[in-house]
Scaffold this active site. Structure first.
Site, PDB file in Angstrom:
ATOM      1  N   ASP A 145       1.181  -0.706  -0.407  1.00 26.80           N
ATOM      2  CA  ASP A 145      -0.343   0.041  -0.292  1.00 26.80           C
ATOM      3  C   ASP A 145       0.716   1.334   0.361  1.00 26.80           C
ATOM      4  O   ASP A 145       1.716   1.692   1.263  1.00 26.80           O
ATOM      5  CB  ASP A 145      -1.074  -0.162   1.135  1.00 26.80           C
ATOM      6  CG  ASP A 145      -1.905  -1.119   1.795  1.00 26.80           C
ATOM      7  OD1 ASP A 145      -1.856  -2.454   0.736  1.00 26.80           O
ATOM      8  OD2 ASP A 145      -3.062  -1.087   1.836  1.00 26.80           O
ATOM      9  N   LYS A 208      -6.874   3.294  -3.437  1.00 26.90           N
ATOM     10  CA  LYS A 208      -7.219   3.291  -1.755  1.00 26.90           C
ATOM     11  C   LYS A 208      -7.372   5.296  -1.956  1.00 26.90           C
ATOM     12  O   LYS A 208      -6.890   5.614  -1.532  1.00 26.90           O
ATOM     13  CB  LYS A 208      -6.215   2.374  -0.979  1.00 26.90           C
ATOM     14  CG  LYS A 208      -6.188   2.336   0.490  1.00 26.90           C
ATOM     15  CD  LYS A 208      -5.689   2.434   1.034  1.00 26.90           C
ATOM     16  CE  LYS A 208      -5.299   1.681   2.632  1.00 26.90           C
ATOM     17  NZ  LYS A 208      -4.187   0.876   3.192  1.00 26.90           N
ATOM     18  N   LYS A 244     -10.727   0.237  -2.439  1.00 26.38           N
ATOM     19  CA  LYS A 244     -10.077   0.592  -0.768  1.00 26.38           C
ATOM     20  C   LYS A 244     -10.504   1.278  -0.117  1.00 26.38           C
ATOM     21  O   LYS A 244      -9.741   2.017   0.031  1.00 26.38           O
ATOM     22  CB  LYS A 244      -8.695  -0.556  -0.833  1.00 26.38           C
ATOM     23  CG  LYS A 244      -8.769  -0.654   0.689  1.00 26.38           C
ATOM     24  CD  LYS A 244      -7.445  -0.871   1.369  1.00 26.38           C
ATOM     25  CE  LYS A 244      -7.070  -0.580   2.461  1.00 26.38           C
ATOM     26  NZ  LYS A 244      -5.677  -1.548   2.659  1.00 26.38           N
TER      27      LYS A 244
END
Length: 308
Positions: A145, A208, A244
């Protein structure tokens, strides 16, 4: 393809109105609710990103990742043999080895995700970001991430942002890359859309919303804009990019609403761990409480769900 983003306009009042309607959607009840909640469990990135993380609390997190819902509750739902686990365990790079070893010892194949690239501020040199990514992959992380440099968005340096994300994608190698946009710090919904597009063009497997450390994290207006970008990118290229939302998602009702929104905007095929994740650290506790109530008809006490 800068032409895609040069004339982007987002009708903010319309997006906000749509988001307000989403909050009023009627939720599912009974067995349907239990089914949606179990689906949500399989899409959770179970996370610990604290300064006081230790090997022992990471081991505990990994045990919970493999056994997210109490076995007797799953038996009551006839779901005990369906392999219900969370989507991934997310930790800092220095805790990746602990998580990999704990999951290996538990005999499960849950992927370990690691935050990297100057998380959460992104205010580190690109060389340092790339080195951190490579170390996390070397330690055994199968998902990375990364966090973007917000200044590149705020100053309109789209080619610079593309190049940064592209090089991070390169450093990830075989690992999946989720690009954190930190939407609460991008200034406008138009910037959110543009940053989403650039991140996907540069090879992100997921986009995300947030690090979870900003003042404003996952919100429905931002989610709508990011999902519309994913849909447009899919129509243009045929490539499916995951979504996400992360930060501030704490209740089972919120989790179901996010699932419903994904189904509405992107379709049922996005409702899998391969294309949808929920970034959360305390959400699982509330989901397990709701399932406990559904099965037993009474509210759980502290000792009923000790591992939550």
């Amino acid at each position: 393809e800068l032409g895609w983003i040069s004339k982007v306009h987002v009708n903010r009042p319309a997006v906000v109105r749509h988001a307000e309607r989403i909050k009023k959607w009627r939720t599912v009840k009974g067995h349907w609710q239990a089914a949606w909640l179990l689906k949500a469990v399989t899409c959770i990135d179970l996370t610990t990103l604290s300064g006081d993380d230790t090997p022992s609390n990471v081991h505990r997190l990994c045990f919970k990742a493999k056994h997210p819902i109490r076995e007797d509750l799953l038996k009551a739902l006839d779901m005990h043999d369906k392999g219900i686990t969370v989507g991934a365990v997310c930790v800092y790079p220095t805790r990746v080895i602990d998580a990999v070893n704990a999951l290996k010892a538990a005999g499960c194949n849950i992927p370990v995700a690691s935050v990297a690239a100057g998380f959460p501020s992104g205010q580190t040199p690109l060389e340092t970001k790339l080195a951190e990514i490579k170390l996390a992959v070397q330690y055994g992380a199968r998902e990375i991430d990364i966090v973007i440099s917000r200044s590149l968005v705020l100053t309109g340096q789209w080619e610079g942002l593309y190049e940064e994300i592209r090089r991070c994608r390169e450093a990830c190698g075989e690992a999946h890359m989720k690009t954190i946009l930190a939407t609460g710090e991008l200034g406008s919904l138009a910037n959110v859309y543009k940053a989403s597009m650039i991140a996907m063009m540069a090879g992100s497997d997921f986009i995300k919303t947030s690090t979870g450390k900003e003042v404003e994290n996952a919100t429905f207006p931002v989610g709508i804009v990011m999902m519309r970008a994913i849909r447009e990118f899919y129509w243009q290229t045929g490539n499916k990019v995951g979504f996400k939302p992360a930060g501030g998602i704490r209740t089972a009702k919120e989790a179901i609403t996010w699932l419903m929104l994904v189904k509405e905007e992107l379709g049922v095929e996005w409702l899998t761990p391969e294309l949808f994740r929920l970034g959360a650290s305390s959400l699982l506790e509330d989901i397990e409480k709701q399932i406990f109530y559904h099965v037993t008809g009474s509210y759980a006490l502290k000792h009923d769900l000790a591992m939550a």
